[in-house]
Design a protein around this motif. Structure first.
Motif, PDB file in Angstrom:
ATOM      1  N   UNK A  16      32.098 -21.809  12.677  1.00 20.67           N
ATOM      2  CA  UNK A  16      32.170 -23.042  12.831  1.00 20.67           C
ATOM      3  C   UNK A  16      31.709 -24.172  11.766  1.00 20.67           C
ATOM      4  N   UNK A  17      31.512 -23.429  11.173  1.00 21.91           N
ATOM      5  CA  UNK A  17      30.467 -24.242   9.203  1.00 21.91           C
ATOM      6  C   UNK A  17      31.695 -24.282   8.598  1.00 21.91           C
ATOM      7  N   UNK A  18      33.546 -23.668   8.967  1.00 21.64           N
ATOM      8  CA  UNK A  18      34.197 -23.521   7.993  1.00 21.64           C
ATOM      9  C   UNK A  18      35.026 -24.144   8.517  1.00 21.64           C
ATOM     10  N   UNK A  19      35.093 -25.112  10.121  1.00 23.43           N
ATOM     11  CA  UNK A  19      35.573 -26.126  10.547  1.00 23.43           C
ATOM     12  C   UNK A  19      35.274 -27.453  10.354  1.00 23.43           C
ATOM     13  N   UNK A  20      33.765 -27.088  10.481  1.00 22.81           N
ATOM     14  CA  UNK A  20      32.952 -28.320   9.677  1.00 22.81           C
ATOM     15  C   UNK A  20      33.251 -28.929   8.515  1.00 22.81           C
ATOM     16  N   UNK A  21      33.463 -27.635   7.665  1.00 19.51           N
ATOM     17  CA  UNK A  21      33.942 -28.409   6.094  1.00 19.51           C
ATOM     18  C   UNK A  21      35.264 -29.248   5.648  1.00 19.51           C
ATOM     19  N   UNK A  22      35.969 -28.007   6.671  1.00 15.12           N
ATOM     20  CA  UNK A  22      37.365 -28.570   6.819  1.00 15.12           C
ATOM     21  C   UNK A  22      37.586 -29.972   7.180  1.00 15.12           C
ATOM     22  N   UNK A  23      36.695 -30.004   8.085  1.00 16.26           N
ATOM     23  CA  UNK A  23      36.851 -31.535   9.032  1.00 16.26           C
ATOM     24  C   UNK A  23      36.088 -32.655   8.636  1.00 16.26           C
ATOM     25  N   UNK A  24      35.781 -32.459   6.912  1.00 16.33           N
ATOM     26  CA  UNK A  24      35.178 -33.625   6.270  1.00 16.33           C
ATOM     27  C   UNK A  24      33.347 -33.554   5.685  1.00 16.33           C
ATOM     28  N   UNK A  25      33.159 -32.767   6.775  1.00 13.65           N
ATOM     29  CA  UNK A  25      31.537 -32.793   6.628  1.00 13.65           C
ATOM     30  C   UNK A  25      30.628 -31.330   5.445  1.00 13.65           C
ATOM     31  N   UNK A  26      30.030 -31.856   4.749  1.00 12.80           N
ATOM     32  CA  UNK A  26      29.073 -31.821   3.827  1.00 12.80           C
ATOM     33  C   UNK A  26      27.949 -31.105   4.553  1.00 12.80           C
ATOM     34  N   UNK A  27      28.453 -28.954   4.380  1.00 12.49           N
ATOM     35  CA  UNK A  27      27.266 -28.382   5.270  1.00 12.49           C
ATOM     36  C   UNK A  27      26.781 -27.332   4.268  1.00 12.49           C
ATOM     37  N   UNK A  28      25.404 -27.021   4.337  1.00  9.26           N
ATOM     38  CA  UNK A  28      24.063 -26.716   3.453  1.00  9.26           C
ATOM     39  C   UNK A  28      23.720 -25.486   4.404  1.00  9.26           C
TER      40      UNK A  28
END
Length: 295
Positions: A16-28
């Motif tokens: 899920x975090x990987x998909x958010x990164x690919x969508x352009x979100x900054x994930x911490x």
């Protein structure tokens, strides 16, 4: 909403975090398992050394944890989400936990100026990888709307189902149906094979008729082949059936079939199959008939 604090990078949380990164979100992200943090860093995420560091500057905080004790520790503990989040932060708990815990988080979050949604998911590891989870969301409609850009990355079916805790109740109903379906597919396999028939062919027919289901679509071949690599473990479904029965008690309704399914899953766990996929209910069905490993 560009920065997401993500706590819980396990089987579901990591993709899920990987998909958010690919969508352009900054994930911490924060997790207790070093390999999960290494994967996040390799994919461009930022590794946090604590829940507080993952939360403090986030616009959205997501938790994806095994059960309510972990969620409560992360939400309410020293340096936890509710202590560390800035006012106005949207806290989305996507774990599958008791509805009463979700309601308590929402109550305390509101007092601290943190917006809270309970948003458990269905679809297993593959659904998380593909970004096609079903997401059932409880909380205020305006907060649901605010979270839409995040949900749209993670899921295919995203529905606002009611107030705080409602998402968890719908998830409990989902796990009730999923567990019952696995139990019946397992019995169908035992019946077909004991009758001298090819269970794979039989289930192909069932999958094309009124008995069709996502479980038959996705799992019939692996069940017949006795491949039980976990997409969703028996241990977790055992936990979820406890939530089902607890919710039924709170709602003052009887779920007799649900009670039986819970016992079948408990039997699978007690037999040492807790780390296997929940399709391993087939092992219980075989054991009851003196087939398979019990033969």
């Amino acid at each position: 909403m560009t920065t997401i604090g993500f706590v819980g990078l396990g089987i579901m949380g990591s993709p899920m975090a990987s998909n958010l990164l690919r969508a352009g979100f900054d994930v911490v992200g924060f997790d207790l398992v070093a390999s999960s943090l290494e994967r996040l860093a390799a994919e461009g995420g930022t590794v946090a050394t604590s829940v507080a560091r993952a939360t403090a500057e986030a616009d959205v905080v997501i938790t994806m944890l095994p059960n309510h004790p972990q969620v409560e520790a992360v939400a309410f503990g020293d340096g936890g989400v509710l202590e560390s989040a800035k006012p106005g932060t949207l806290y989305v708990d996507m774990s599958s936990i008791r509805p009463q815990t979700s309601r308590r988080i929402a109550e305390e979050g509101t007092a601290k100026g943190v917006r809270v949604l309970d948003a458990p998911v269905s679809g297993g590891e593959q659904g998380a990888i593909d970004g096609v989870l079903s997401i059932m969301v409880g909380g205020p409609a305006e907060d649901f709307a605010a979270a839409a850009p995040v949900f749209d990355v993670l899921g295919k079916t995203v529905v606002h189902v009611g107030p705080h805790g409602a998402g968890q109740t719908v998830k409990a109903a989902n796990q009730l149906v999923v567990g019952g379906t696995y139990a019946l597919v397992a019995e169908a396999i035992v019946l077909l094979e004991a009758s001298g028939l090819d269970a794979g062919v039989g289930l192909d027919v069932l999958a094309g008729g009124l008995a069709a289901s996502r479980i038959l679509d996705l799992k019939r071949e692996s069940m017949v082949a006795r491949r039980f690599a976990p997409g969703f473990r028996i241990d977790l479904h055992h936990k979820d059936m406890g939530i089902v029965l607890d919710a039924a008690r709170e709602a003052e309704v009887a779920l007799p079939v649900g009670g039986l399914v819970a016992q079948l899953i408990a039997s699978a766990r007690a037999s040492g199959h807790g780390s296997l996929d929940h399709s391993a209910l087939l092992k219980v069905a075989e054991s009851l008939s003196g087939k398979g490993d019990a033969a």
